[in-house]
Each structure stands twice: as C-alpha cells, then as structure tokens.
Write a protein that holds these residues in place. Structure first.
Motif, mmCIF file in Angstrom:
data_model
loop_
_atom_site.group_PDB
_atom_site.id
_atom_site.type_symbol
_atom_site.label_atom_id
_atom_site.label_comp_id
_atom_site.label_asym_id
_atom_site.label_seq_id
_atom_site.Cartn_x
_atom_site.Cartn_y
_atom_site.Cartn_z
ATOM 1 N N ASN A 2 0.841 -1.198 0.000
ATOM 2 C CA ASN A 2 0.000 0.000 0.000
ATOM 3 C C ASN A 2 0.874 1.244 0.000
ATOM 4 O OD1 ASN A 2 -3.237 0.293 0.922
ATOM 5 N ND2 ASN A 2 -2.026 2.133 1.105
ATOM 6 N N PHE A 3 1.973 1.179 0.729
ATOM 7 C CA PHE A 3 2.834 2.351 0.881
ATOM 8 C C PHE A 3 3.805 2.495 -0.283
ATOM 9 C CE2 PHE A 3 1.574 0.638 4.957
ATOM 10 C CZ PHE A 3 0.990 1.732 5.546
ATOM 11 N N VAL A 4 4.099 1.395 -0.949
ATOM 12 C CA VAL A 4 4.975 1.439 -2.118
ATOM 13 C C VAL A 4 4.213 1.993 -3.313
ATOM 14 C CG1 VAL A 4 6.411 0.093 -3.676
ATOM 15 C CG2 VAL A 4 6.325 -0.485 -1.247
ATOM 16 N N ALA A 5 2.942 1.582 -3.444
ATOM 17 C CA ALA A 5 2.139 1.988 -4.597
ATOM 18 C C ALA A 5 1.815 3.468 -4.563
ATOM 19 C CB ALA A 5 0.848 1.174 -4.647
ATOM 20 N N GLN A 6 1.695 4.033 -3.370
ATOM 21 C CA GLN A 6 1.377 5.459 -3.266
ATOM 22 C C GLN A 6 2.669 6.259 -3.179
ATOM 23 O OE1 GLN A 6 -1.249 5.021 0.207
ATOM 24 N NE2 GLN A 6 -2.759 6.193 -0.922
ATOM 25 N N THR A 7 3.050 6.865 -4.269
ATOM 26 C CA THR A 7 4.238 7.708 -4.252
ATOM 27 C C THR A 7 3.888 9.069 -3.673
ATOM 28 O OG1 THR A 7 3.778 8.495 -6.491
ATOM 29 C CG2 THR A 7 5.185 6.559 -6.278
ATOM 30 N N GLN A 8 4.913 9.794 -3.270
ATOM 31 C CA GLN A 8 4.724 11.138 -2.723
ATOM 32 C C GLN A 8 5.432 12.128 -3.640
ATOM 33 O OE1 GLN A 8 2.720 11.609 -0.303
ATOM 34 N NE2 GLN A 8 2.477 9.526 0.424
ATOM 35 N N PRO A 9 4.836 12.454 -4.772
ATOM 36 C CA PRO A 9 5.498 13.362 -5.708
ATOM 37 C C PRO A 9 5.455 14.812 -5.254
ATOM 38 C CG PRO A 9 3.313 12.802 -6.512
ATOM 39 C CD PRO A 9 3.528 12.000 -5.265
ATOM 40 N N TYR A 10 4.680 15.090 -4.215
ATOM 41 C CA TYR A 10 4.534 16.457 -3.743
ATOM 42 C C TYR A 10 5.055 16.556 -2.311
ATOM 43 C CZ TYR A 10 1.019 15.477 -7.306
ATOM 44 O OH TYR A 10 0.376 15.023 -8.416
ATOM 45 N N ASP A 11 5.182 17.771 -1.787
ATOM 46 C CA ASP A 11 5.580 17.943 -0.394
ATOM 47 C C ASP A 11 4.916 19.198 0.150
ATOM 48 O OD1 ASP A 11 7.038 20.152 -1.336
ATOM 49 O OD2 ASP A 11 8.911 19.041 -1.441
ATOM 50 N N GLY A 12 5.276 19.555 1.386
ATOM 51 C CA GLY A 12 4.763 20.798 1.934
ATOM 52 C C GLY A 12 3.779 20.639 3.073
ATOM 53 N N GLY A 13 3.708 19.470 3.712
ATOM 54 C CA GLY A 13 2.827 19.327 4.858
ATOM 55 C C GLY A 13 1.374 19.156 4.465
ATOM 56 N N ASP A 14 0.487 19.805 5.193
ATOM 57 C CA ASP A 14 -0.954 19.658 4.967
ATOM 58 C C ASP A 14 -1.628 21.017 5.010
ATOM 59 O OD1 ASP A 14 -1.209 16.568 5.202
ATOM 60 O OD2 ASP A 14 -0.097 17.163 6.992
ATOM 61 N N GLU A 15 -2.636 21.194 4.162
ATOM 62 C CA GLU A 15 -3.355 22.466 4.092
ATOM 63 C C GLU A 15 -4.861 22.223 4.018
ATOM 64 O OE1 GLU A 15 -0.048 25.310 1.863
ATOM 65 O OE2 GLU A 15 -1.844 24.670 0.774
ATOM 66 N N ILE A 16 -5.594 23.275 4.351
ATOM 67 C CA ILE A 16 -7.057 23.292 4.279
ATOM 68 C C ILE A 16 -7.461 24.389 3.299
ATOM 69 C CG2 ILE A 16 -9.162 23.807 5.550
ATOM 70 C CD1 ILE A 16 -8.225 21.331 6.603
ATOM 71 N N ILE A 17 -8.487 24.129 2.486
ATOM 72 C CA ILE A 17 -9.019 25.151 1.594
ATOM 73 C C ILE A 17 -9.980 26.033 2.374
ATOM 74 C CG2 ILE A 17 -10.347 25.594 -0.515
ATOM 75 C CD1 ILE A 17 -9.559 22.773 -1.431
ATOM 76 N N ALA A 18 -9.827 27.346 2.244
ATOM 77 C CA ALA A 18 -10.766 28.269 2.877
ATOM 78 C C ALA A 18 -12.166 27.998 2.325
ATOM 79 C CB ALA A 18 -10.353 29.712 2.604
ATOM 80 N N GLY A 19 -13.107 27.714 3.215
ATOM 81 C CA GLY A 19 -14.444 27.346 2.771
ATOM 82 C C GLY A 19 -14.603 25.862 2.539
ATOM 83 N N GLY A 20 -13.518 25.096 2.755
ATOM 84 C CA GLY A 20 -13.577 23.651 2.586
ATOM 85 C C GLY A 20 -13.563 23.224 1.131
ATOM 86 N N TYR A 21 -13.531 21.918 0.905
ATOM 87 C CA TYR A 21 -13.507 21.393 -0.455
ATOM 88 C C TYR A 21 -14.757 21.768 -1.247
ATOM 89 C CZ TYR A 21 -9.277 18.578 -0.979
ATOM 90 O OH TYR A 21 -7.982 18.167 -1.153
ATOM 91 N N SER A 22 -15.850 22.047 -0.543
ATOM 92 C CA SER A 22 -17.069 22.438 -1.255
ATOM 93 C C SER A 22 -16.850 23.687 -2.090
ATOM 94 C CB SER A 22 -18.215 22.659 -0.270
ATOM 95 O OG SER A 22 -18.689 21.435 0.239
ATOM 96 N N ALA A 23 -15.998 24.590 -1.612
ATOM 97 C CA ALA A 23 -15.711 25.806 -2.379
ATOM 98 C C ALA A 23 -15.046 25.456 -3.705
ATOM 99 C CB ALA A 23 -14.818 26.734 -1.563
ATOM 100 N N LEU A 24 -14.121 24.482 -3.672
ATOM 101 C CA LEU A 24 -13.462 24.053 -4.908
ATOM 102 C C LEU A 24 -14.439 23.310 -5.815
ATOM 103 C CD1 LEU A 24 -10.878 23.722 -6.599
ATOM 104 C CD2 LEU A 24 -10.400 21.640 -5.302
ATOM 105 N N VAL A 25 -15.251 22.446 -5.223
ATOM 106 C CA VAL A 25 -16.243 21.692 -6.010
ATOM 107 C C VAL A 25 -17.167 22.642 -6.757
ATOM 108 C CG1 VAL A 25 -18.287 20.229 -5.786
ATOM 109 C CG2 VAL A 25 -16.174 19.592 -4.621
ATOM 110 N N ASP A 26 -17.635 23.682 -6.065
ATOM 111 C CA ASP A 26 -18.536 24.641 -6.703
ATOM 112 C C ASP A 26 -17.866 25.329 -7.891
ATOM 113 O OD1 ASP A 26 -20.513 24.042 -4.890
ATOM 114 O OD2 ASP A 26 -20.096 25.756 -3.581
#
Length: 423
Positions: free
Chosen positions: A168-192
């Motif tokens: 499971n951990f081999v198949a999921q590569t980590q091509p990105y970095d930078g910790g973790d973030e939240i979208i202002a307004g949550g993912y619903s804002a992006l979905v809209d």
C-alpha cells in the motif's frame, strides 16, 4: 459527441470540465441531491465543516493546490504532525512534556526506518510494525508509540493493520511535499468552482447501462433513459463492489477481478461543537489520541477552522464497524467516550455524524491495497471497456485514496474518451 458522466464527485466534475473546455457535450448525472461526492461540507451550527475529505496533503506541486490558485481560493496550513502532543492516559491525566517528547522521538525513528519497499507482497502494515517494535523494550513509552502508530495507520487507511498491505505504501508515491493544508471554505468551495457551467442532473441514480457498437444507453432507476456516445463512471469502489449498477455487456474479467480484490474501507466523522474550548488551553491546532477507547480514539481540534470550539472524531477501520446505526446515537456515544476521559464535559451546542458506509451512493470511505494485492490491478480498472471508462480515486495507480488522485483520474478518463472518439 455527447458524454455522460456518472457521479458528480471530484473525478466526475474534473472529467466534465476537461471535456467541456474542448467544446464537447457533457451531462453529469448524480444519484444524491448533492455534488462533491465524498468531499462535501455540511452546516454544523453556524459553521461549514468538511464531513469527508478535508486536507490537501503535500500541497507543493499538487494539482489540487494549483487548481485552488487558479480559482483564487485561499489555503491555510494545518499541522497534522503533532497529534501525539496530547495523549490521554487511562487515568484521565496527560503525559508530561518529557514523556510526550520521548514518544514522538520513537515515532519519528519508526517512520525513518519504515521501509515498505523491502517488504514482500503478502506482508501487512502490522508485520512491519511488529518487525520494528518486537526487538525493542516493552516499556510504556514504546508501547504508547506503537499504539499511536497503529491508531494513525488504521485511521488513515480505513482498515485493521493486518488488512493493509505493505505494498500500500509502495504503490502510493509522494510526488509532492509541503505538509498539509485546508481550503478556505472547505472542499465544497473548490467543487462549486469546478462545477460552474457543467450540465448536472441530481437525484438520478443509475440502474444499468447498455452499450452497443455505436452508443451507450444509461437507464435510471426511474426507467428514464439518456443516450450518449461514451460514458465515464466515477462512482466509489464500494458502489461497484455492491453491483448497484448493472453493465451490459459485463466488463472484462480483469476489471471484475480488480473490483473484487482492491480493498475499500470505512471512514466516518462525528463533529461536536461547544460553547467553550474546554479540552486544552494550547493555542495551536492540536489533536487527541485515546488509547484506552476502541471506538472514538482519534480526535482533531478544528476550532480555528470552524471559528468556534469544535472537535471532530475520526473513526475508521475496525472501530467504524462498531458505530451505532443512527447519527444521533453516534453523537451520544462520542460524548460518552469523552466523559470516560474527562471529569467534566459540557453539553454540545451543535453536532453532526456521517453515515458514509450506510449511504447507498458511497458505501464507505476510500480504497486501499490489502496484503497480497498488486497495485497493477488499479491499472486494470483504468482501462476502457467498449465505450465506458472508469474513474475515481480507486483508479489512480499512484494516488489512490487522495483527492488529487481522484481529480487526475477524471482528467485521464476524459483524455481516454477523446482518444476513443478520435480512433
């Protein structure tokens, strides 16, 4: 050329956006009354809280973060690395700072030596944890670190450690970095934003689809029919496993085999709001692990996001299977769990509990690779069969379980449709 997309989650909407940008006719049909799928937000009190996927994990270079920038959506840091800072002991006391530091040091050392690439296909996450800890002292610090790691893995990957493949951990590569973030307004804002201008039909569950050499008929459970040249199916893996949608003709054996073998876990949340932030005086975002509780053992403090005192219990894997059946009972059980660890717990002012597993249009959380299951099965899911293509996080070879994997799978499926039409 008309394309029907089944499912208005991130994968489906991303596919629609890609096709629409190229001037193609698209209709997105969705079984529920909502768009967003498993990245929805819900009103809890006066706050909008993410009840499904919440974070952008590793935002640097991440296509989700880049899409937020394109739409002008602000993002905020949310540190998930310090959850062991508030470890509740069995006797209702906190670990002192020196003990917490020692536990975090052991955790860090485990992850530094964590080497799933050297594991056999049949080995599990539990095997890797045992391999590291069995040779170490069995004192309270090591036992606590082991429990925290096990808790985090099972919560994040929606399954008991014995059913999480080391691969499971081999198949999921980590091509990105930078910790973790939240979208202002949550993912619903992006979905809209993604859904802007997309033709949608909500509350229209699909019962079956029948394809010929020239078209695909998509039949709703109400008996109405939509016809298109091509179809992209983005329903969750749990829905595919339940055979909710009947395909005519049946998909190739390789796709059926992959649907059967790839794992799909359970992930639920219970959100509790209070008048005061009574559980800690620390001013930084924090979390809690309750090692003596088997159900509500992983909590996050999202007060700074909800803008009022708010705790969210993440319940996944084995504990999620033991949850009460109704949202009200889940809220009551979560409050009871808090009372077991704190002398005084005030009444909540607002609450919300998810029921993703019971929802016929989701059937659970997200996918994983069990021990012995090769990640190449995910590639099989992404292969077109006739005029139909599957998309969704479960079809993302390297980023399954992630929102960015779902988004990129939608774009991949749209490109496959364009290629089929051109061929």
């Amino acid at each position: 050329m008309k394309t029907i997309i089944v499912g208005a989650g991130i994968a489906g909407l991303s596919a629609a956006r890609h096709l629409k940008a190229r001037g193609l006719e698209v209709l997105v049909v969705e079984a529920s009354p909502f768009i967003g799928g498993r990245v929805r937000s819900a009103a809890v009190g006066d706050s909008l809280v993410g009840i499904g996927a919440t974070w952008i994990h590793h935002p640097n270079g991440n296509p989700i973060a880049m899409l937020c920038d394109e739409f002008g959506l602000d993002r905020a840091k949310f540190d998930l690395s310090n959850l062991s800072a508030f470890q509740q002991l069995h006797d209702k006391t906190r670990l002192d700072e020196a003990s917490s530091t020692l536990v975090r040091t052991i955790e860090d050392d485990f992850w530094e030596h964590f080497n799933p690439e050297g594991a056999q296909l049949g080995e599990s996450a539990a095997d890797l944890i045992s391999c590291y800890f069995d040779a170490l002292p069995h004192d309270i610090a090591h036992l606590r670190a082991r429990a925290l790691i096990l808790n985090a893995l099972e919560t994040e990957l929606c399954a008991p450690a014995e059913l999480i493949g080391a691969s499971n951990f081999v198949a999921q590569t980590q091509p990105y970095d930078g910790g973790d973030e939240i979208i202002a307004g949550g993912y619903s804002a992006l979905v809209d934003c993604i859904a802007t201008g997309v033709a949608l039909r909500l509350s229209w569950p699909v019962a079956r689809m029948s394809q010929t050499s020239s078209c695909v008929e998509v039949i709703g459970i109400d008996g109405t029919v939509e016809t298109a040249a091509y179809v992209i199916v983005t329903v969750p893996l749990g829905v595919l496993k339940a055979n909710t949608i009947r395909f005519e003709p049946t998909p190739p054996e390789s796709i059926g085999f992959a649907i059967d073998k790839i794992g799909f876990g359970v992930f639920e949340k219970v959100v509790l709001q209070f008048k005061e932030r009574w559980w800690t005086t620390q001013s930084t975002p924090n979390g809690m692990h309750f090692l003596s509780d088997t159900t509500f053992r992983y909590w996050l403090d999202i007060s700074h996001l909800a803008r009022c005192p708010t705790l969210v219990a993440h319940v996944a894997g084995p504990p999620a299977e033991n949850l009460s059946s109704t949202p009200d009972m889940r809220v009551s059980d979560a409050l009871t769990a808090l009372h077991a660890h704190f002398d005084v717990v005030p009444p909540s002012t607002a609450a919300f509990a998810t029921t993703w597993q019971a929802d016929p249009w989701t059937r659970g959380g997200y996918s994983r690779l069990p021990p012995g299951v090769d990640g190449r099965l995910i590639d099989d899911l992404a292969q077109p069969f006739g005029r139909v293509v599957l998309a969704g996080e479960h079809t993302s070879r390297w980023r399954y379980g992630y929102v960015d994997g779902a988004m990129e799978s939608g774009v991949r499926a749209a490109k496959q449709i364009i290629g089929l039409a051109a061929g």
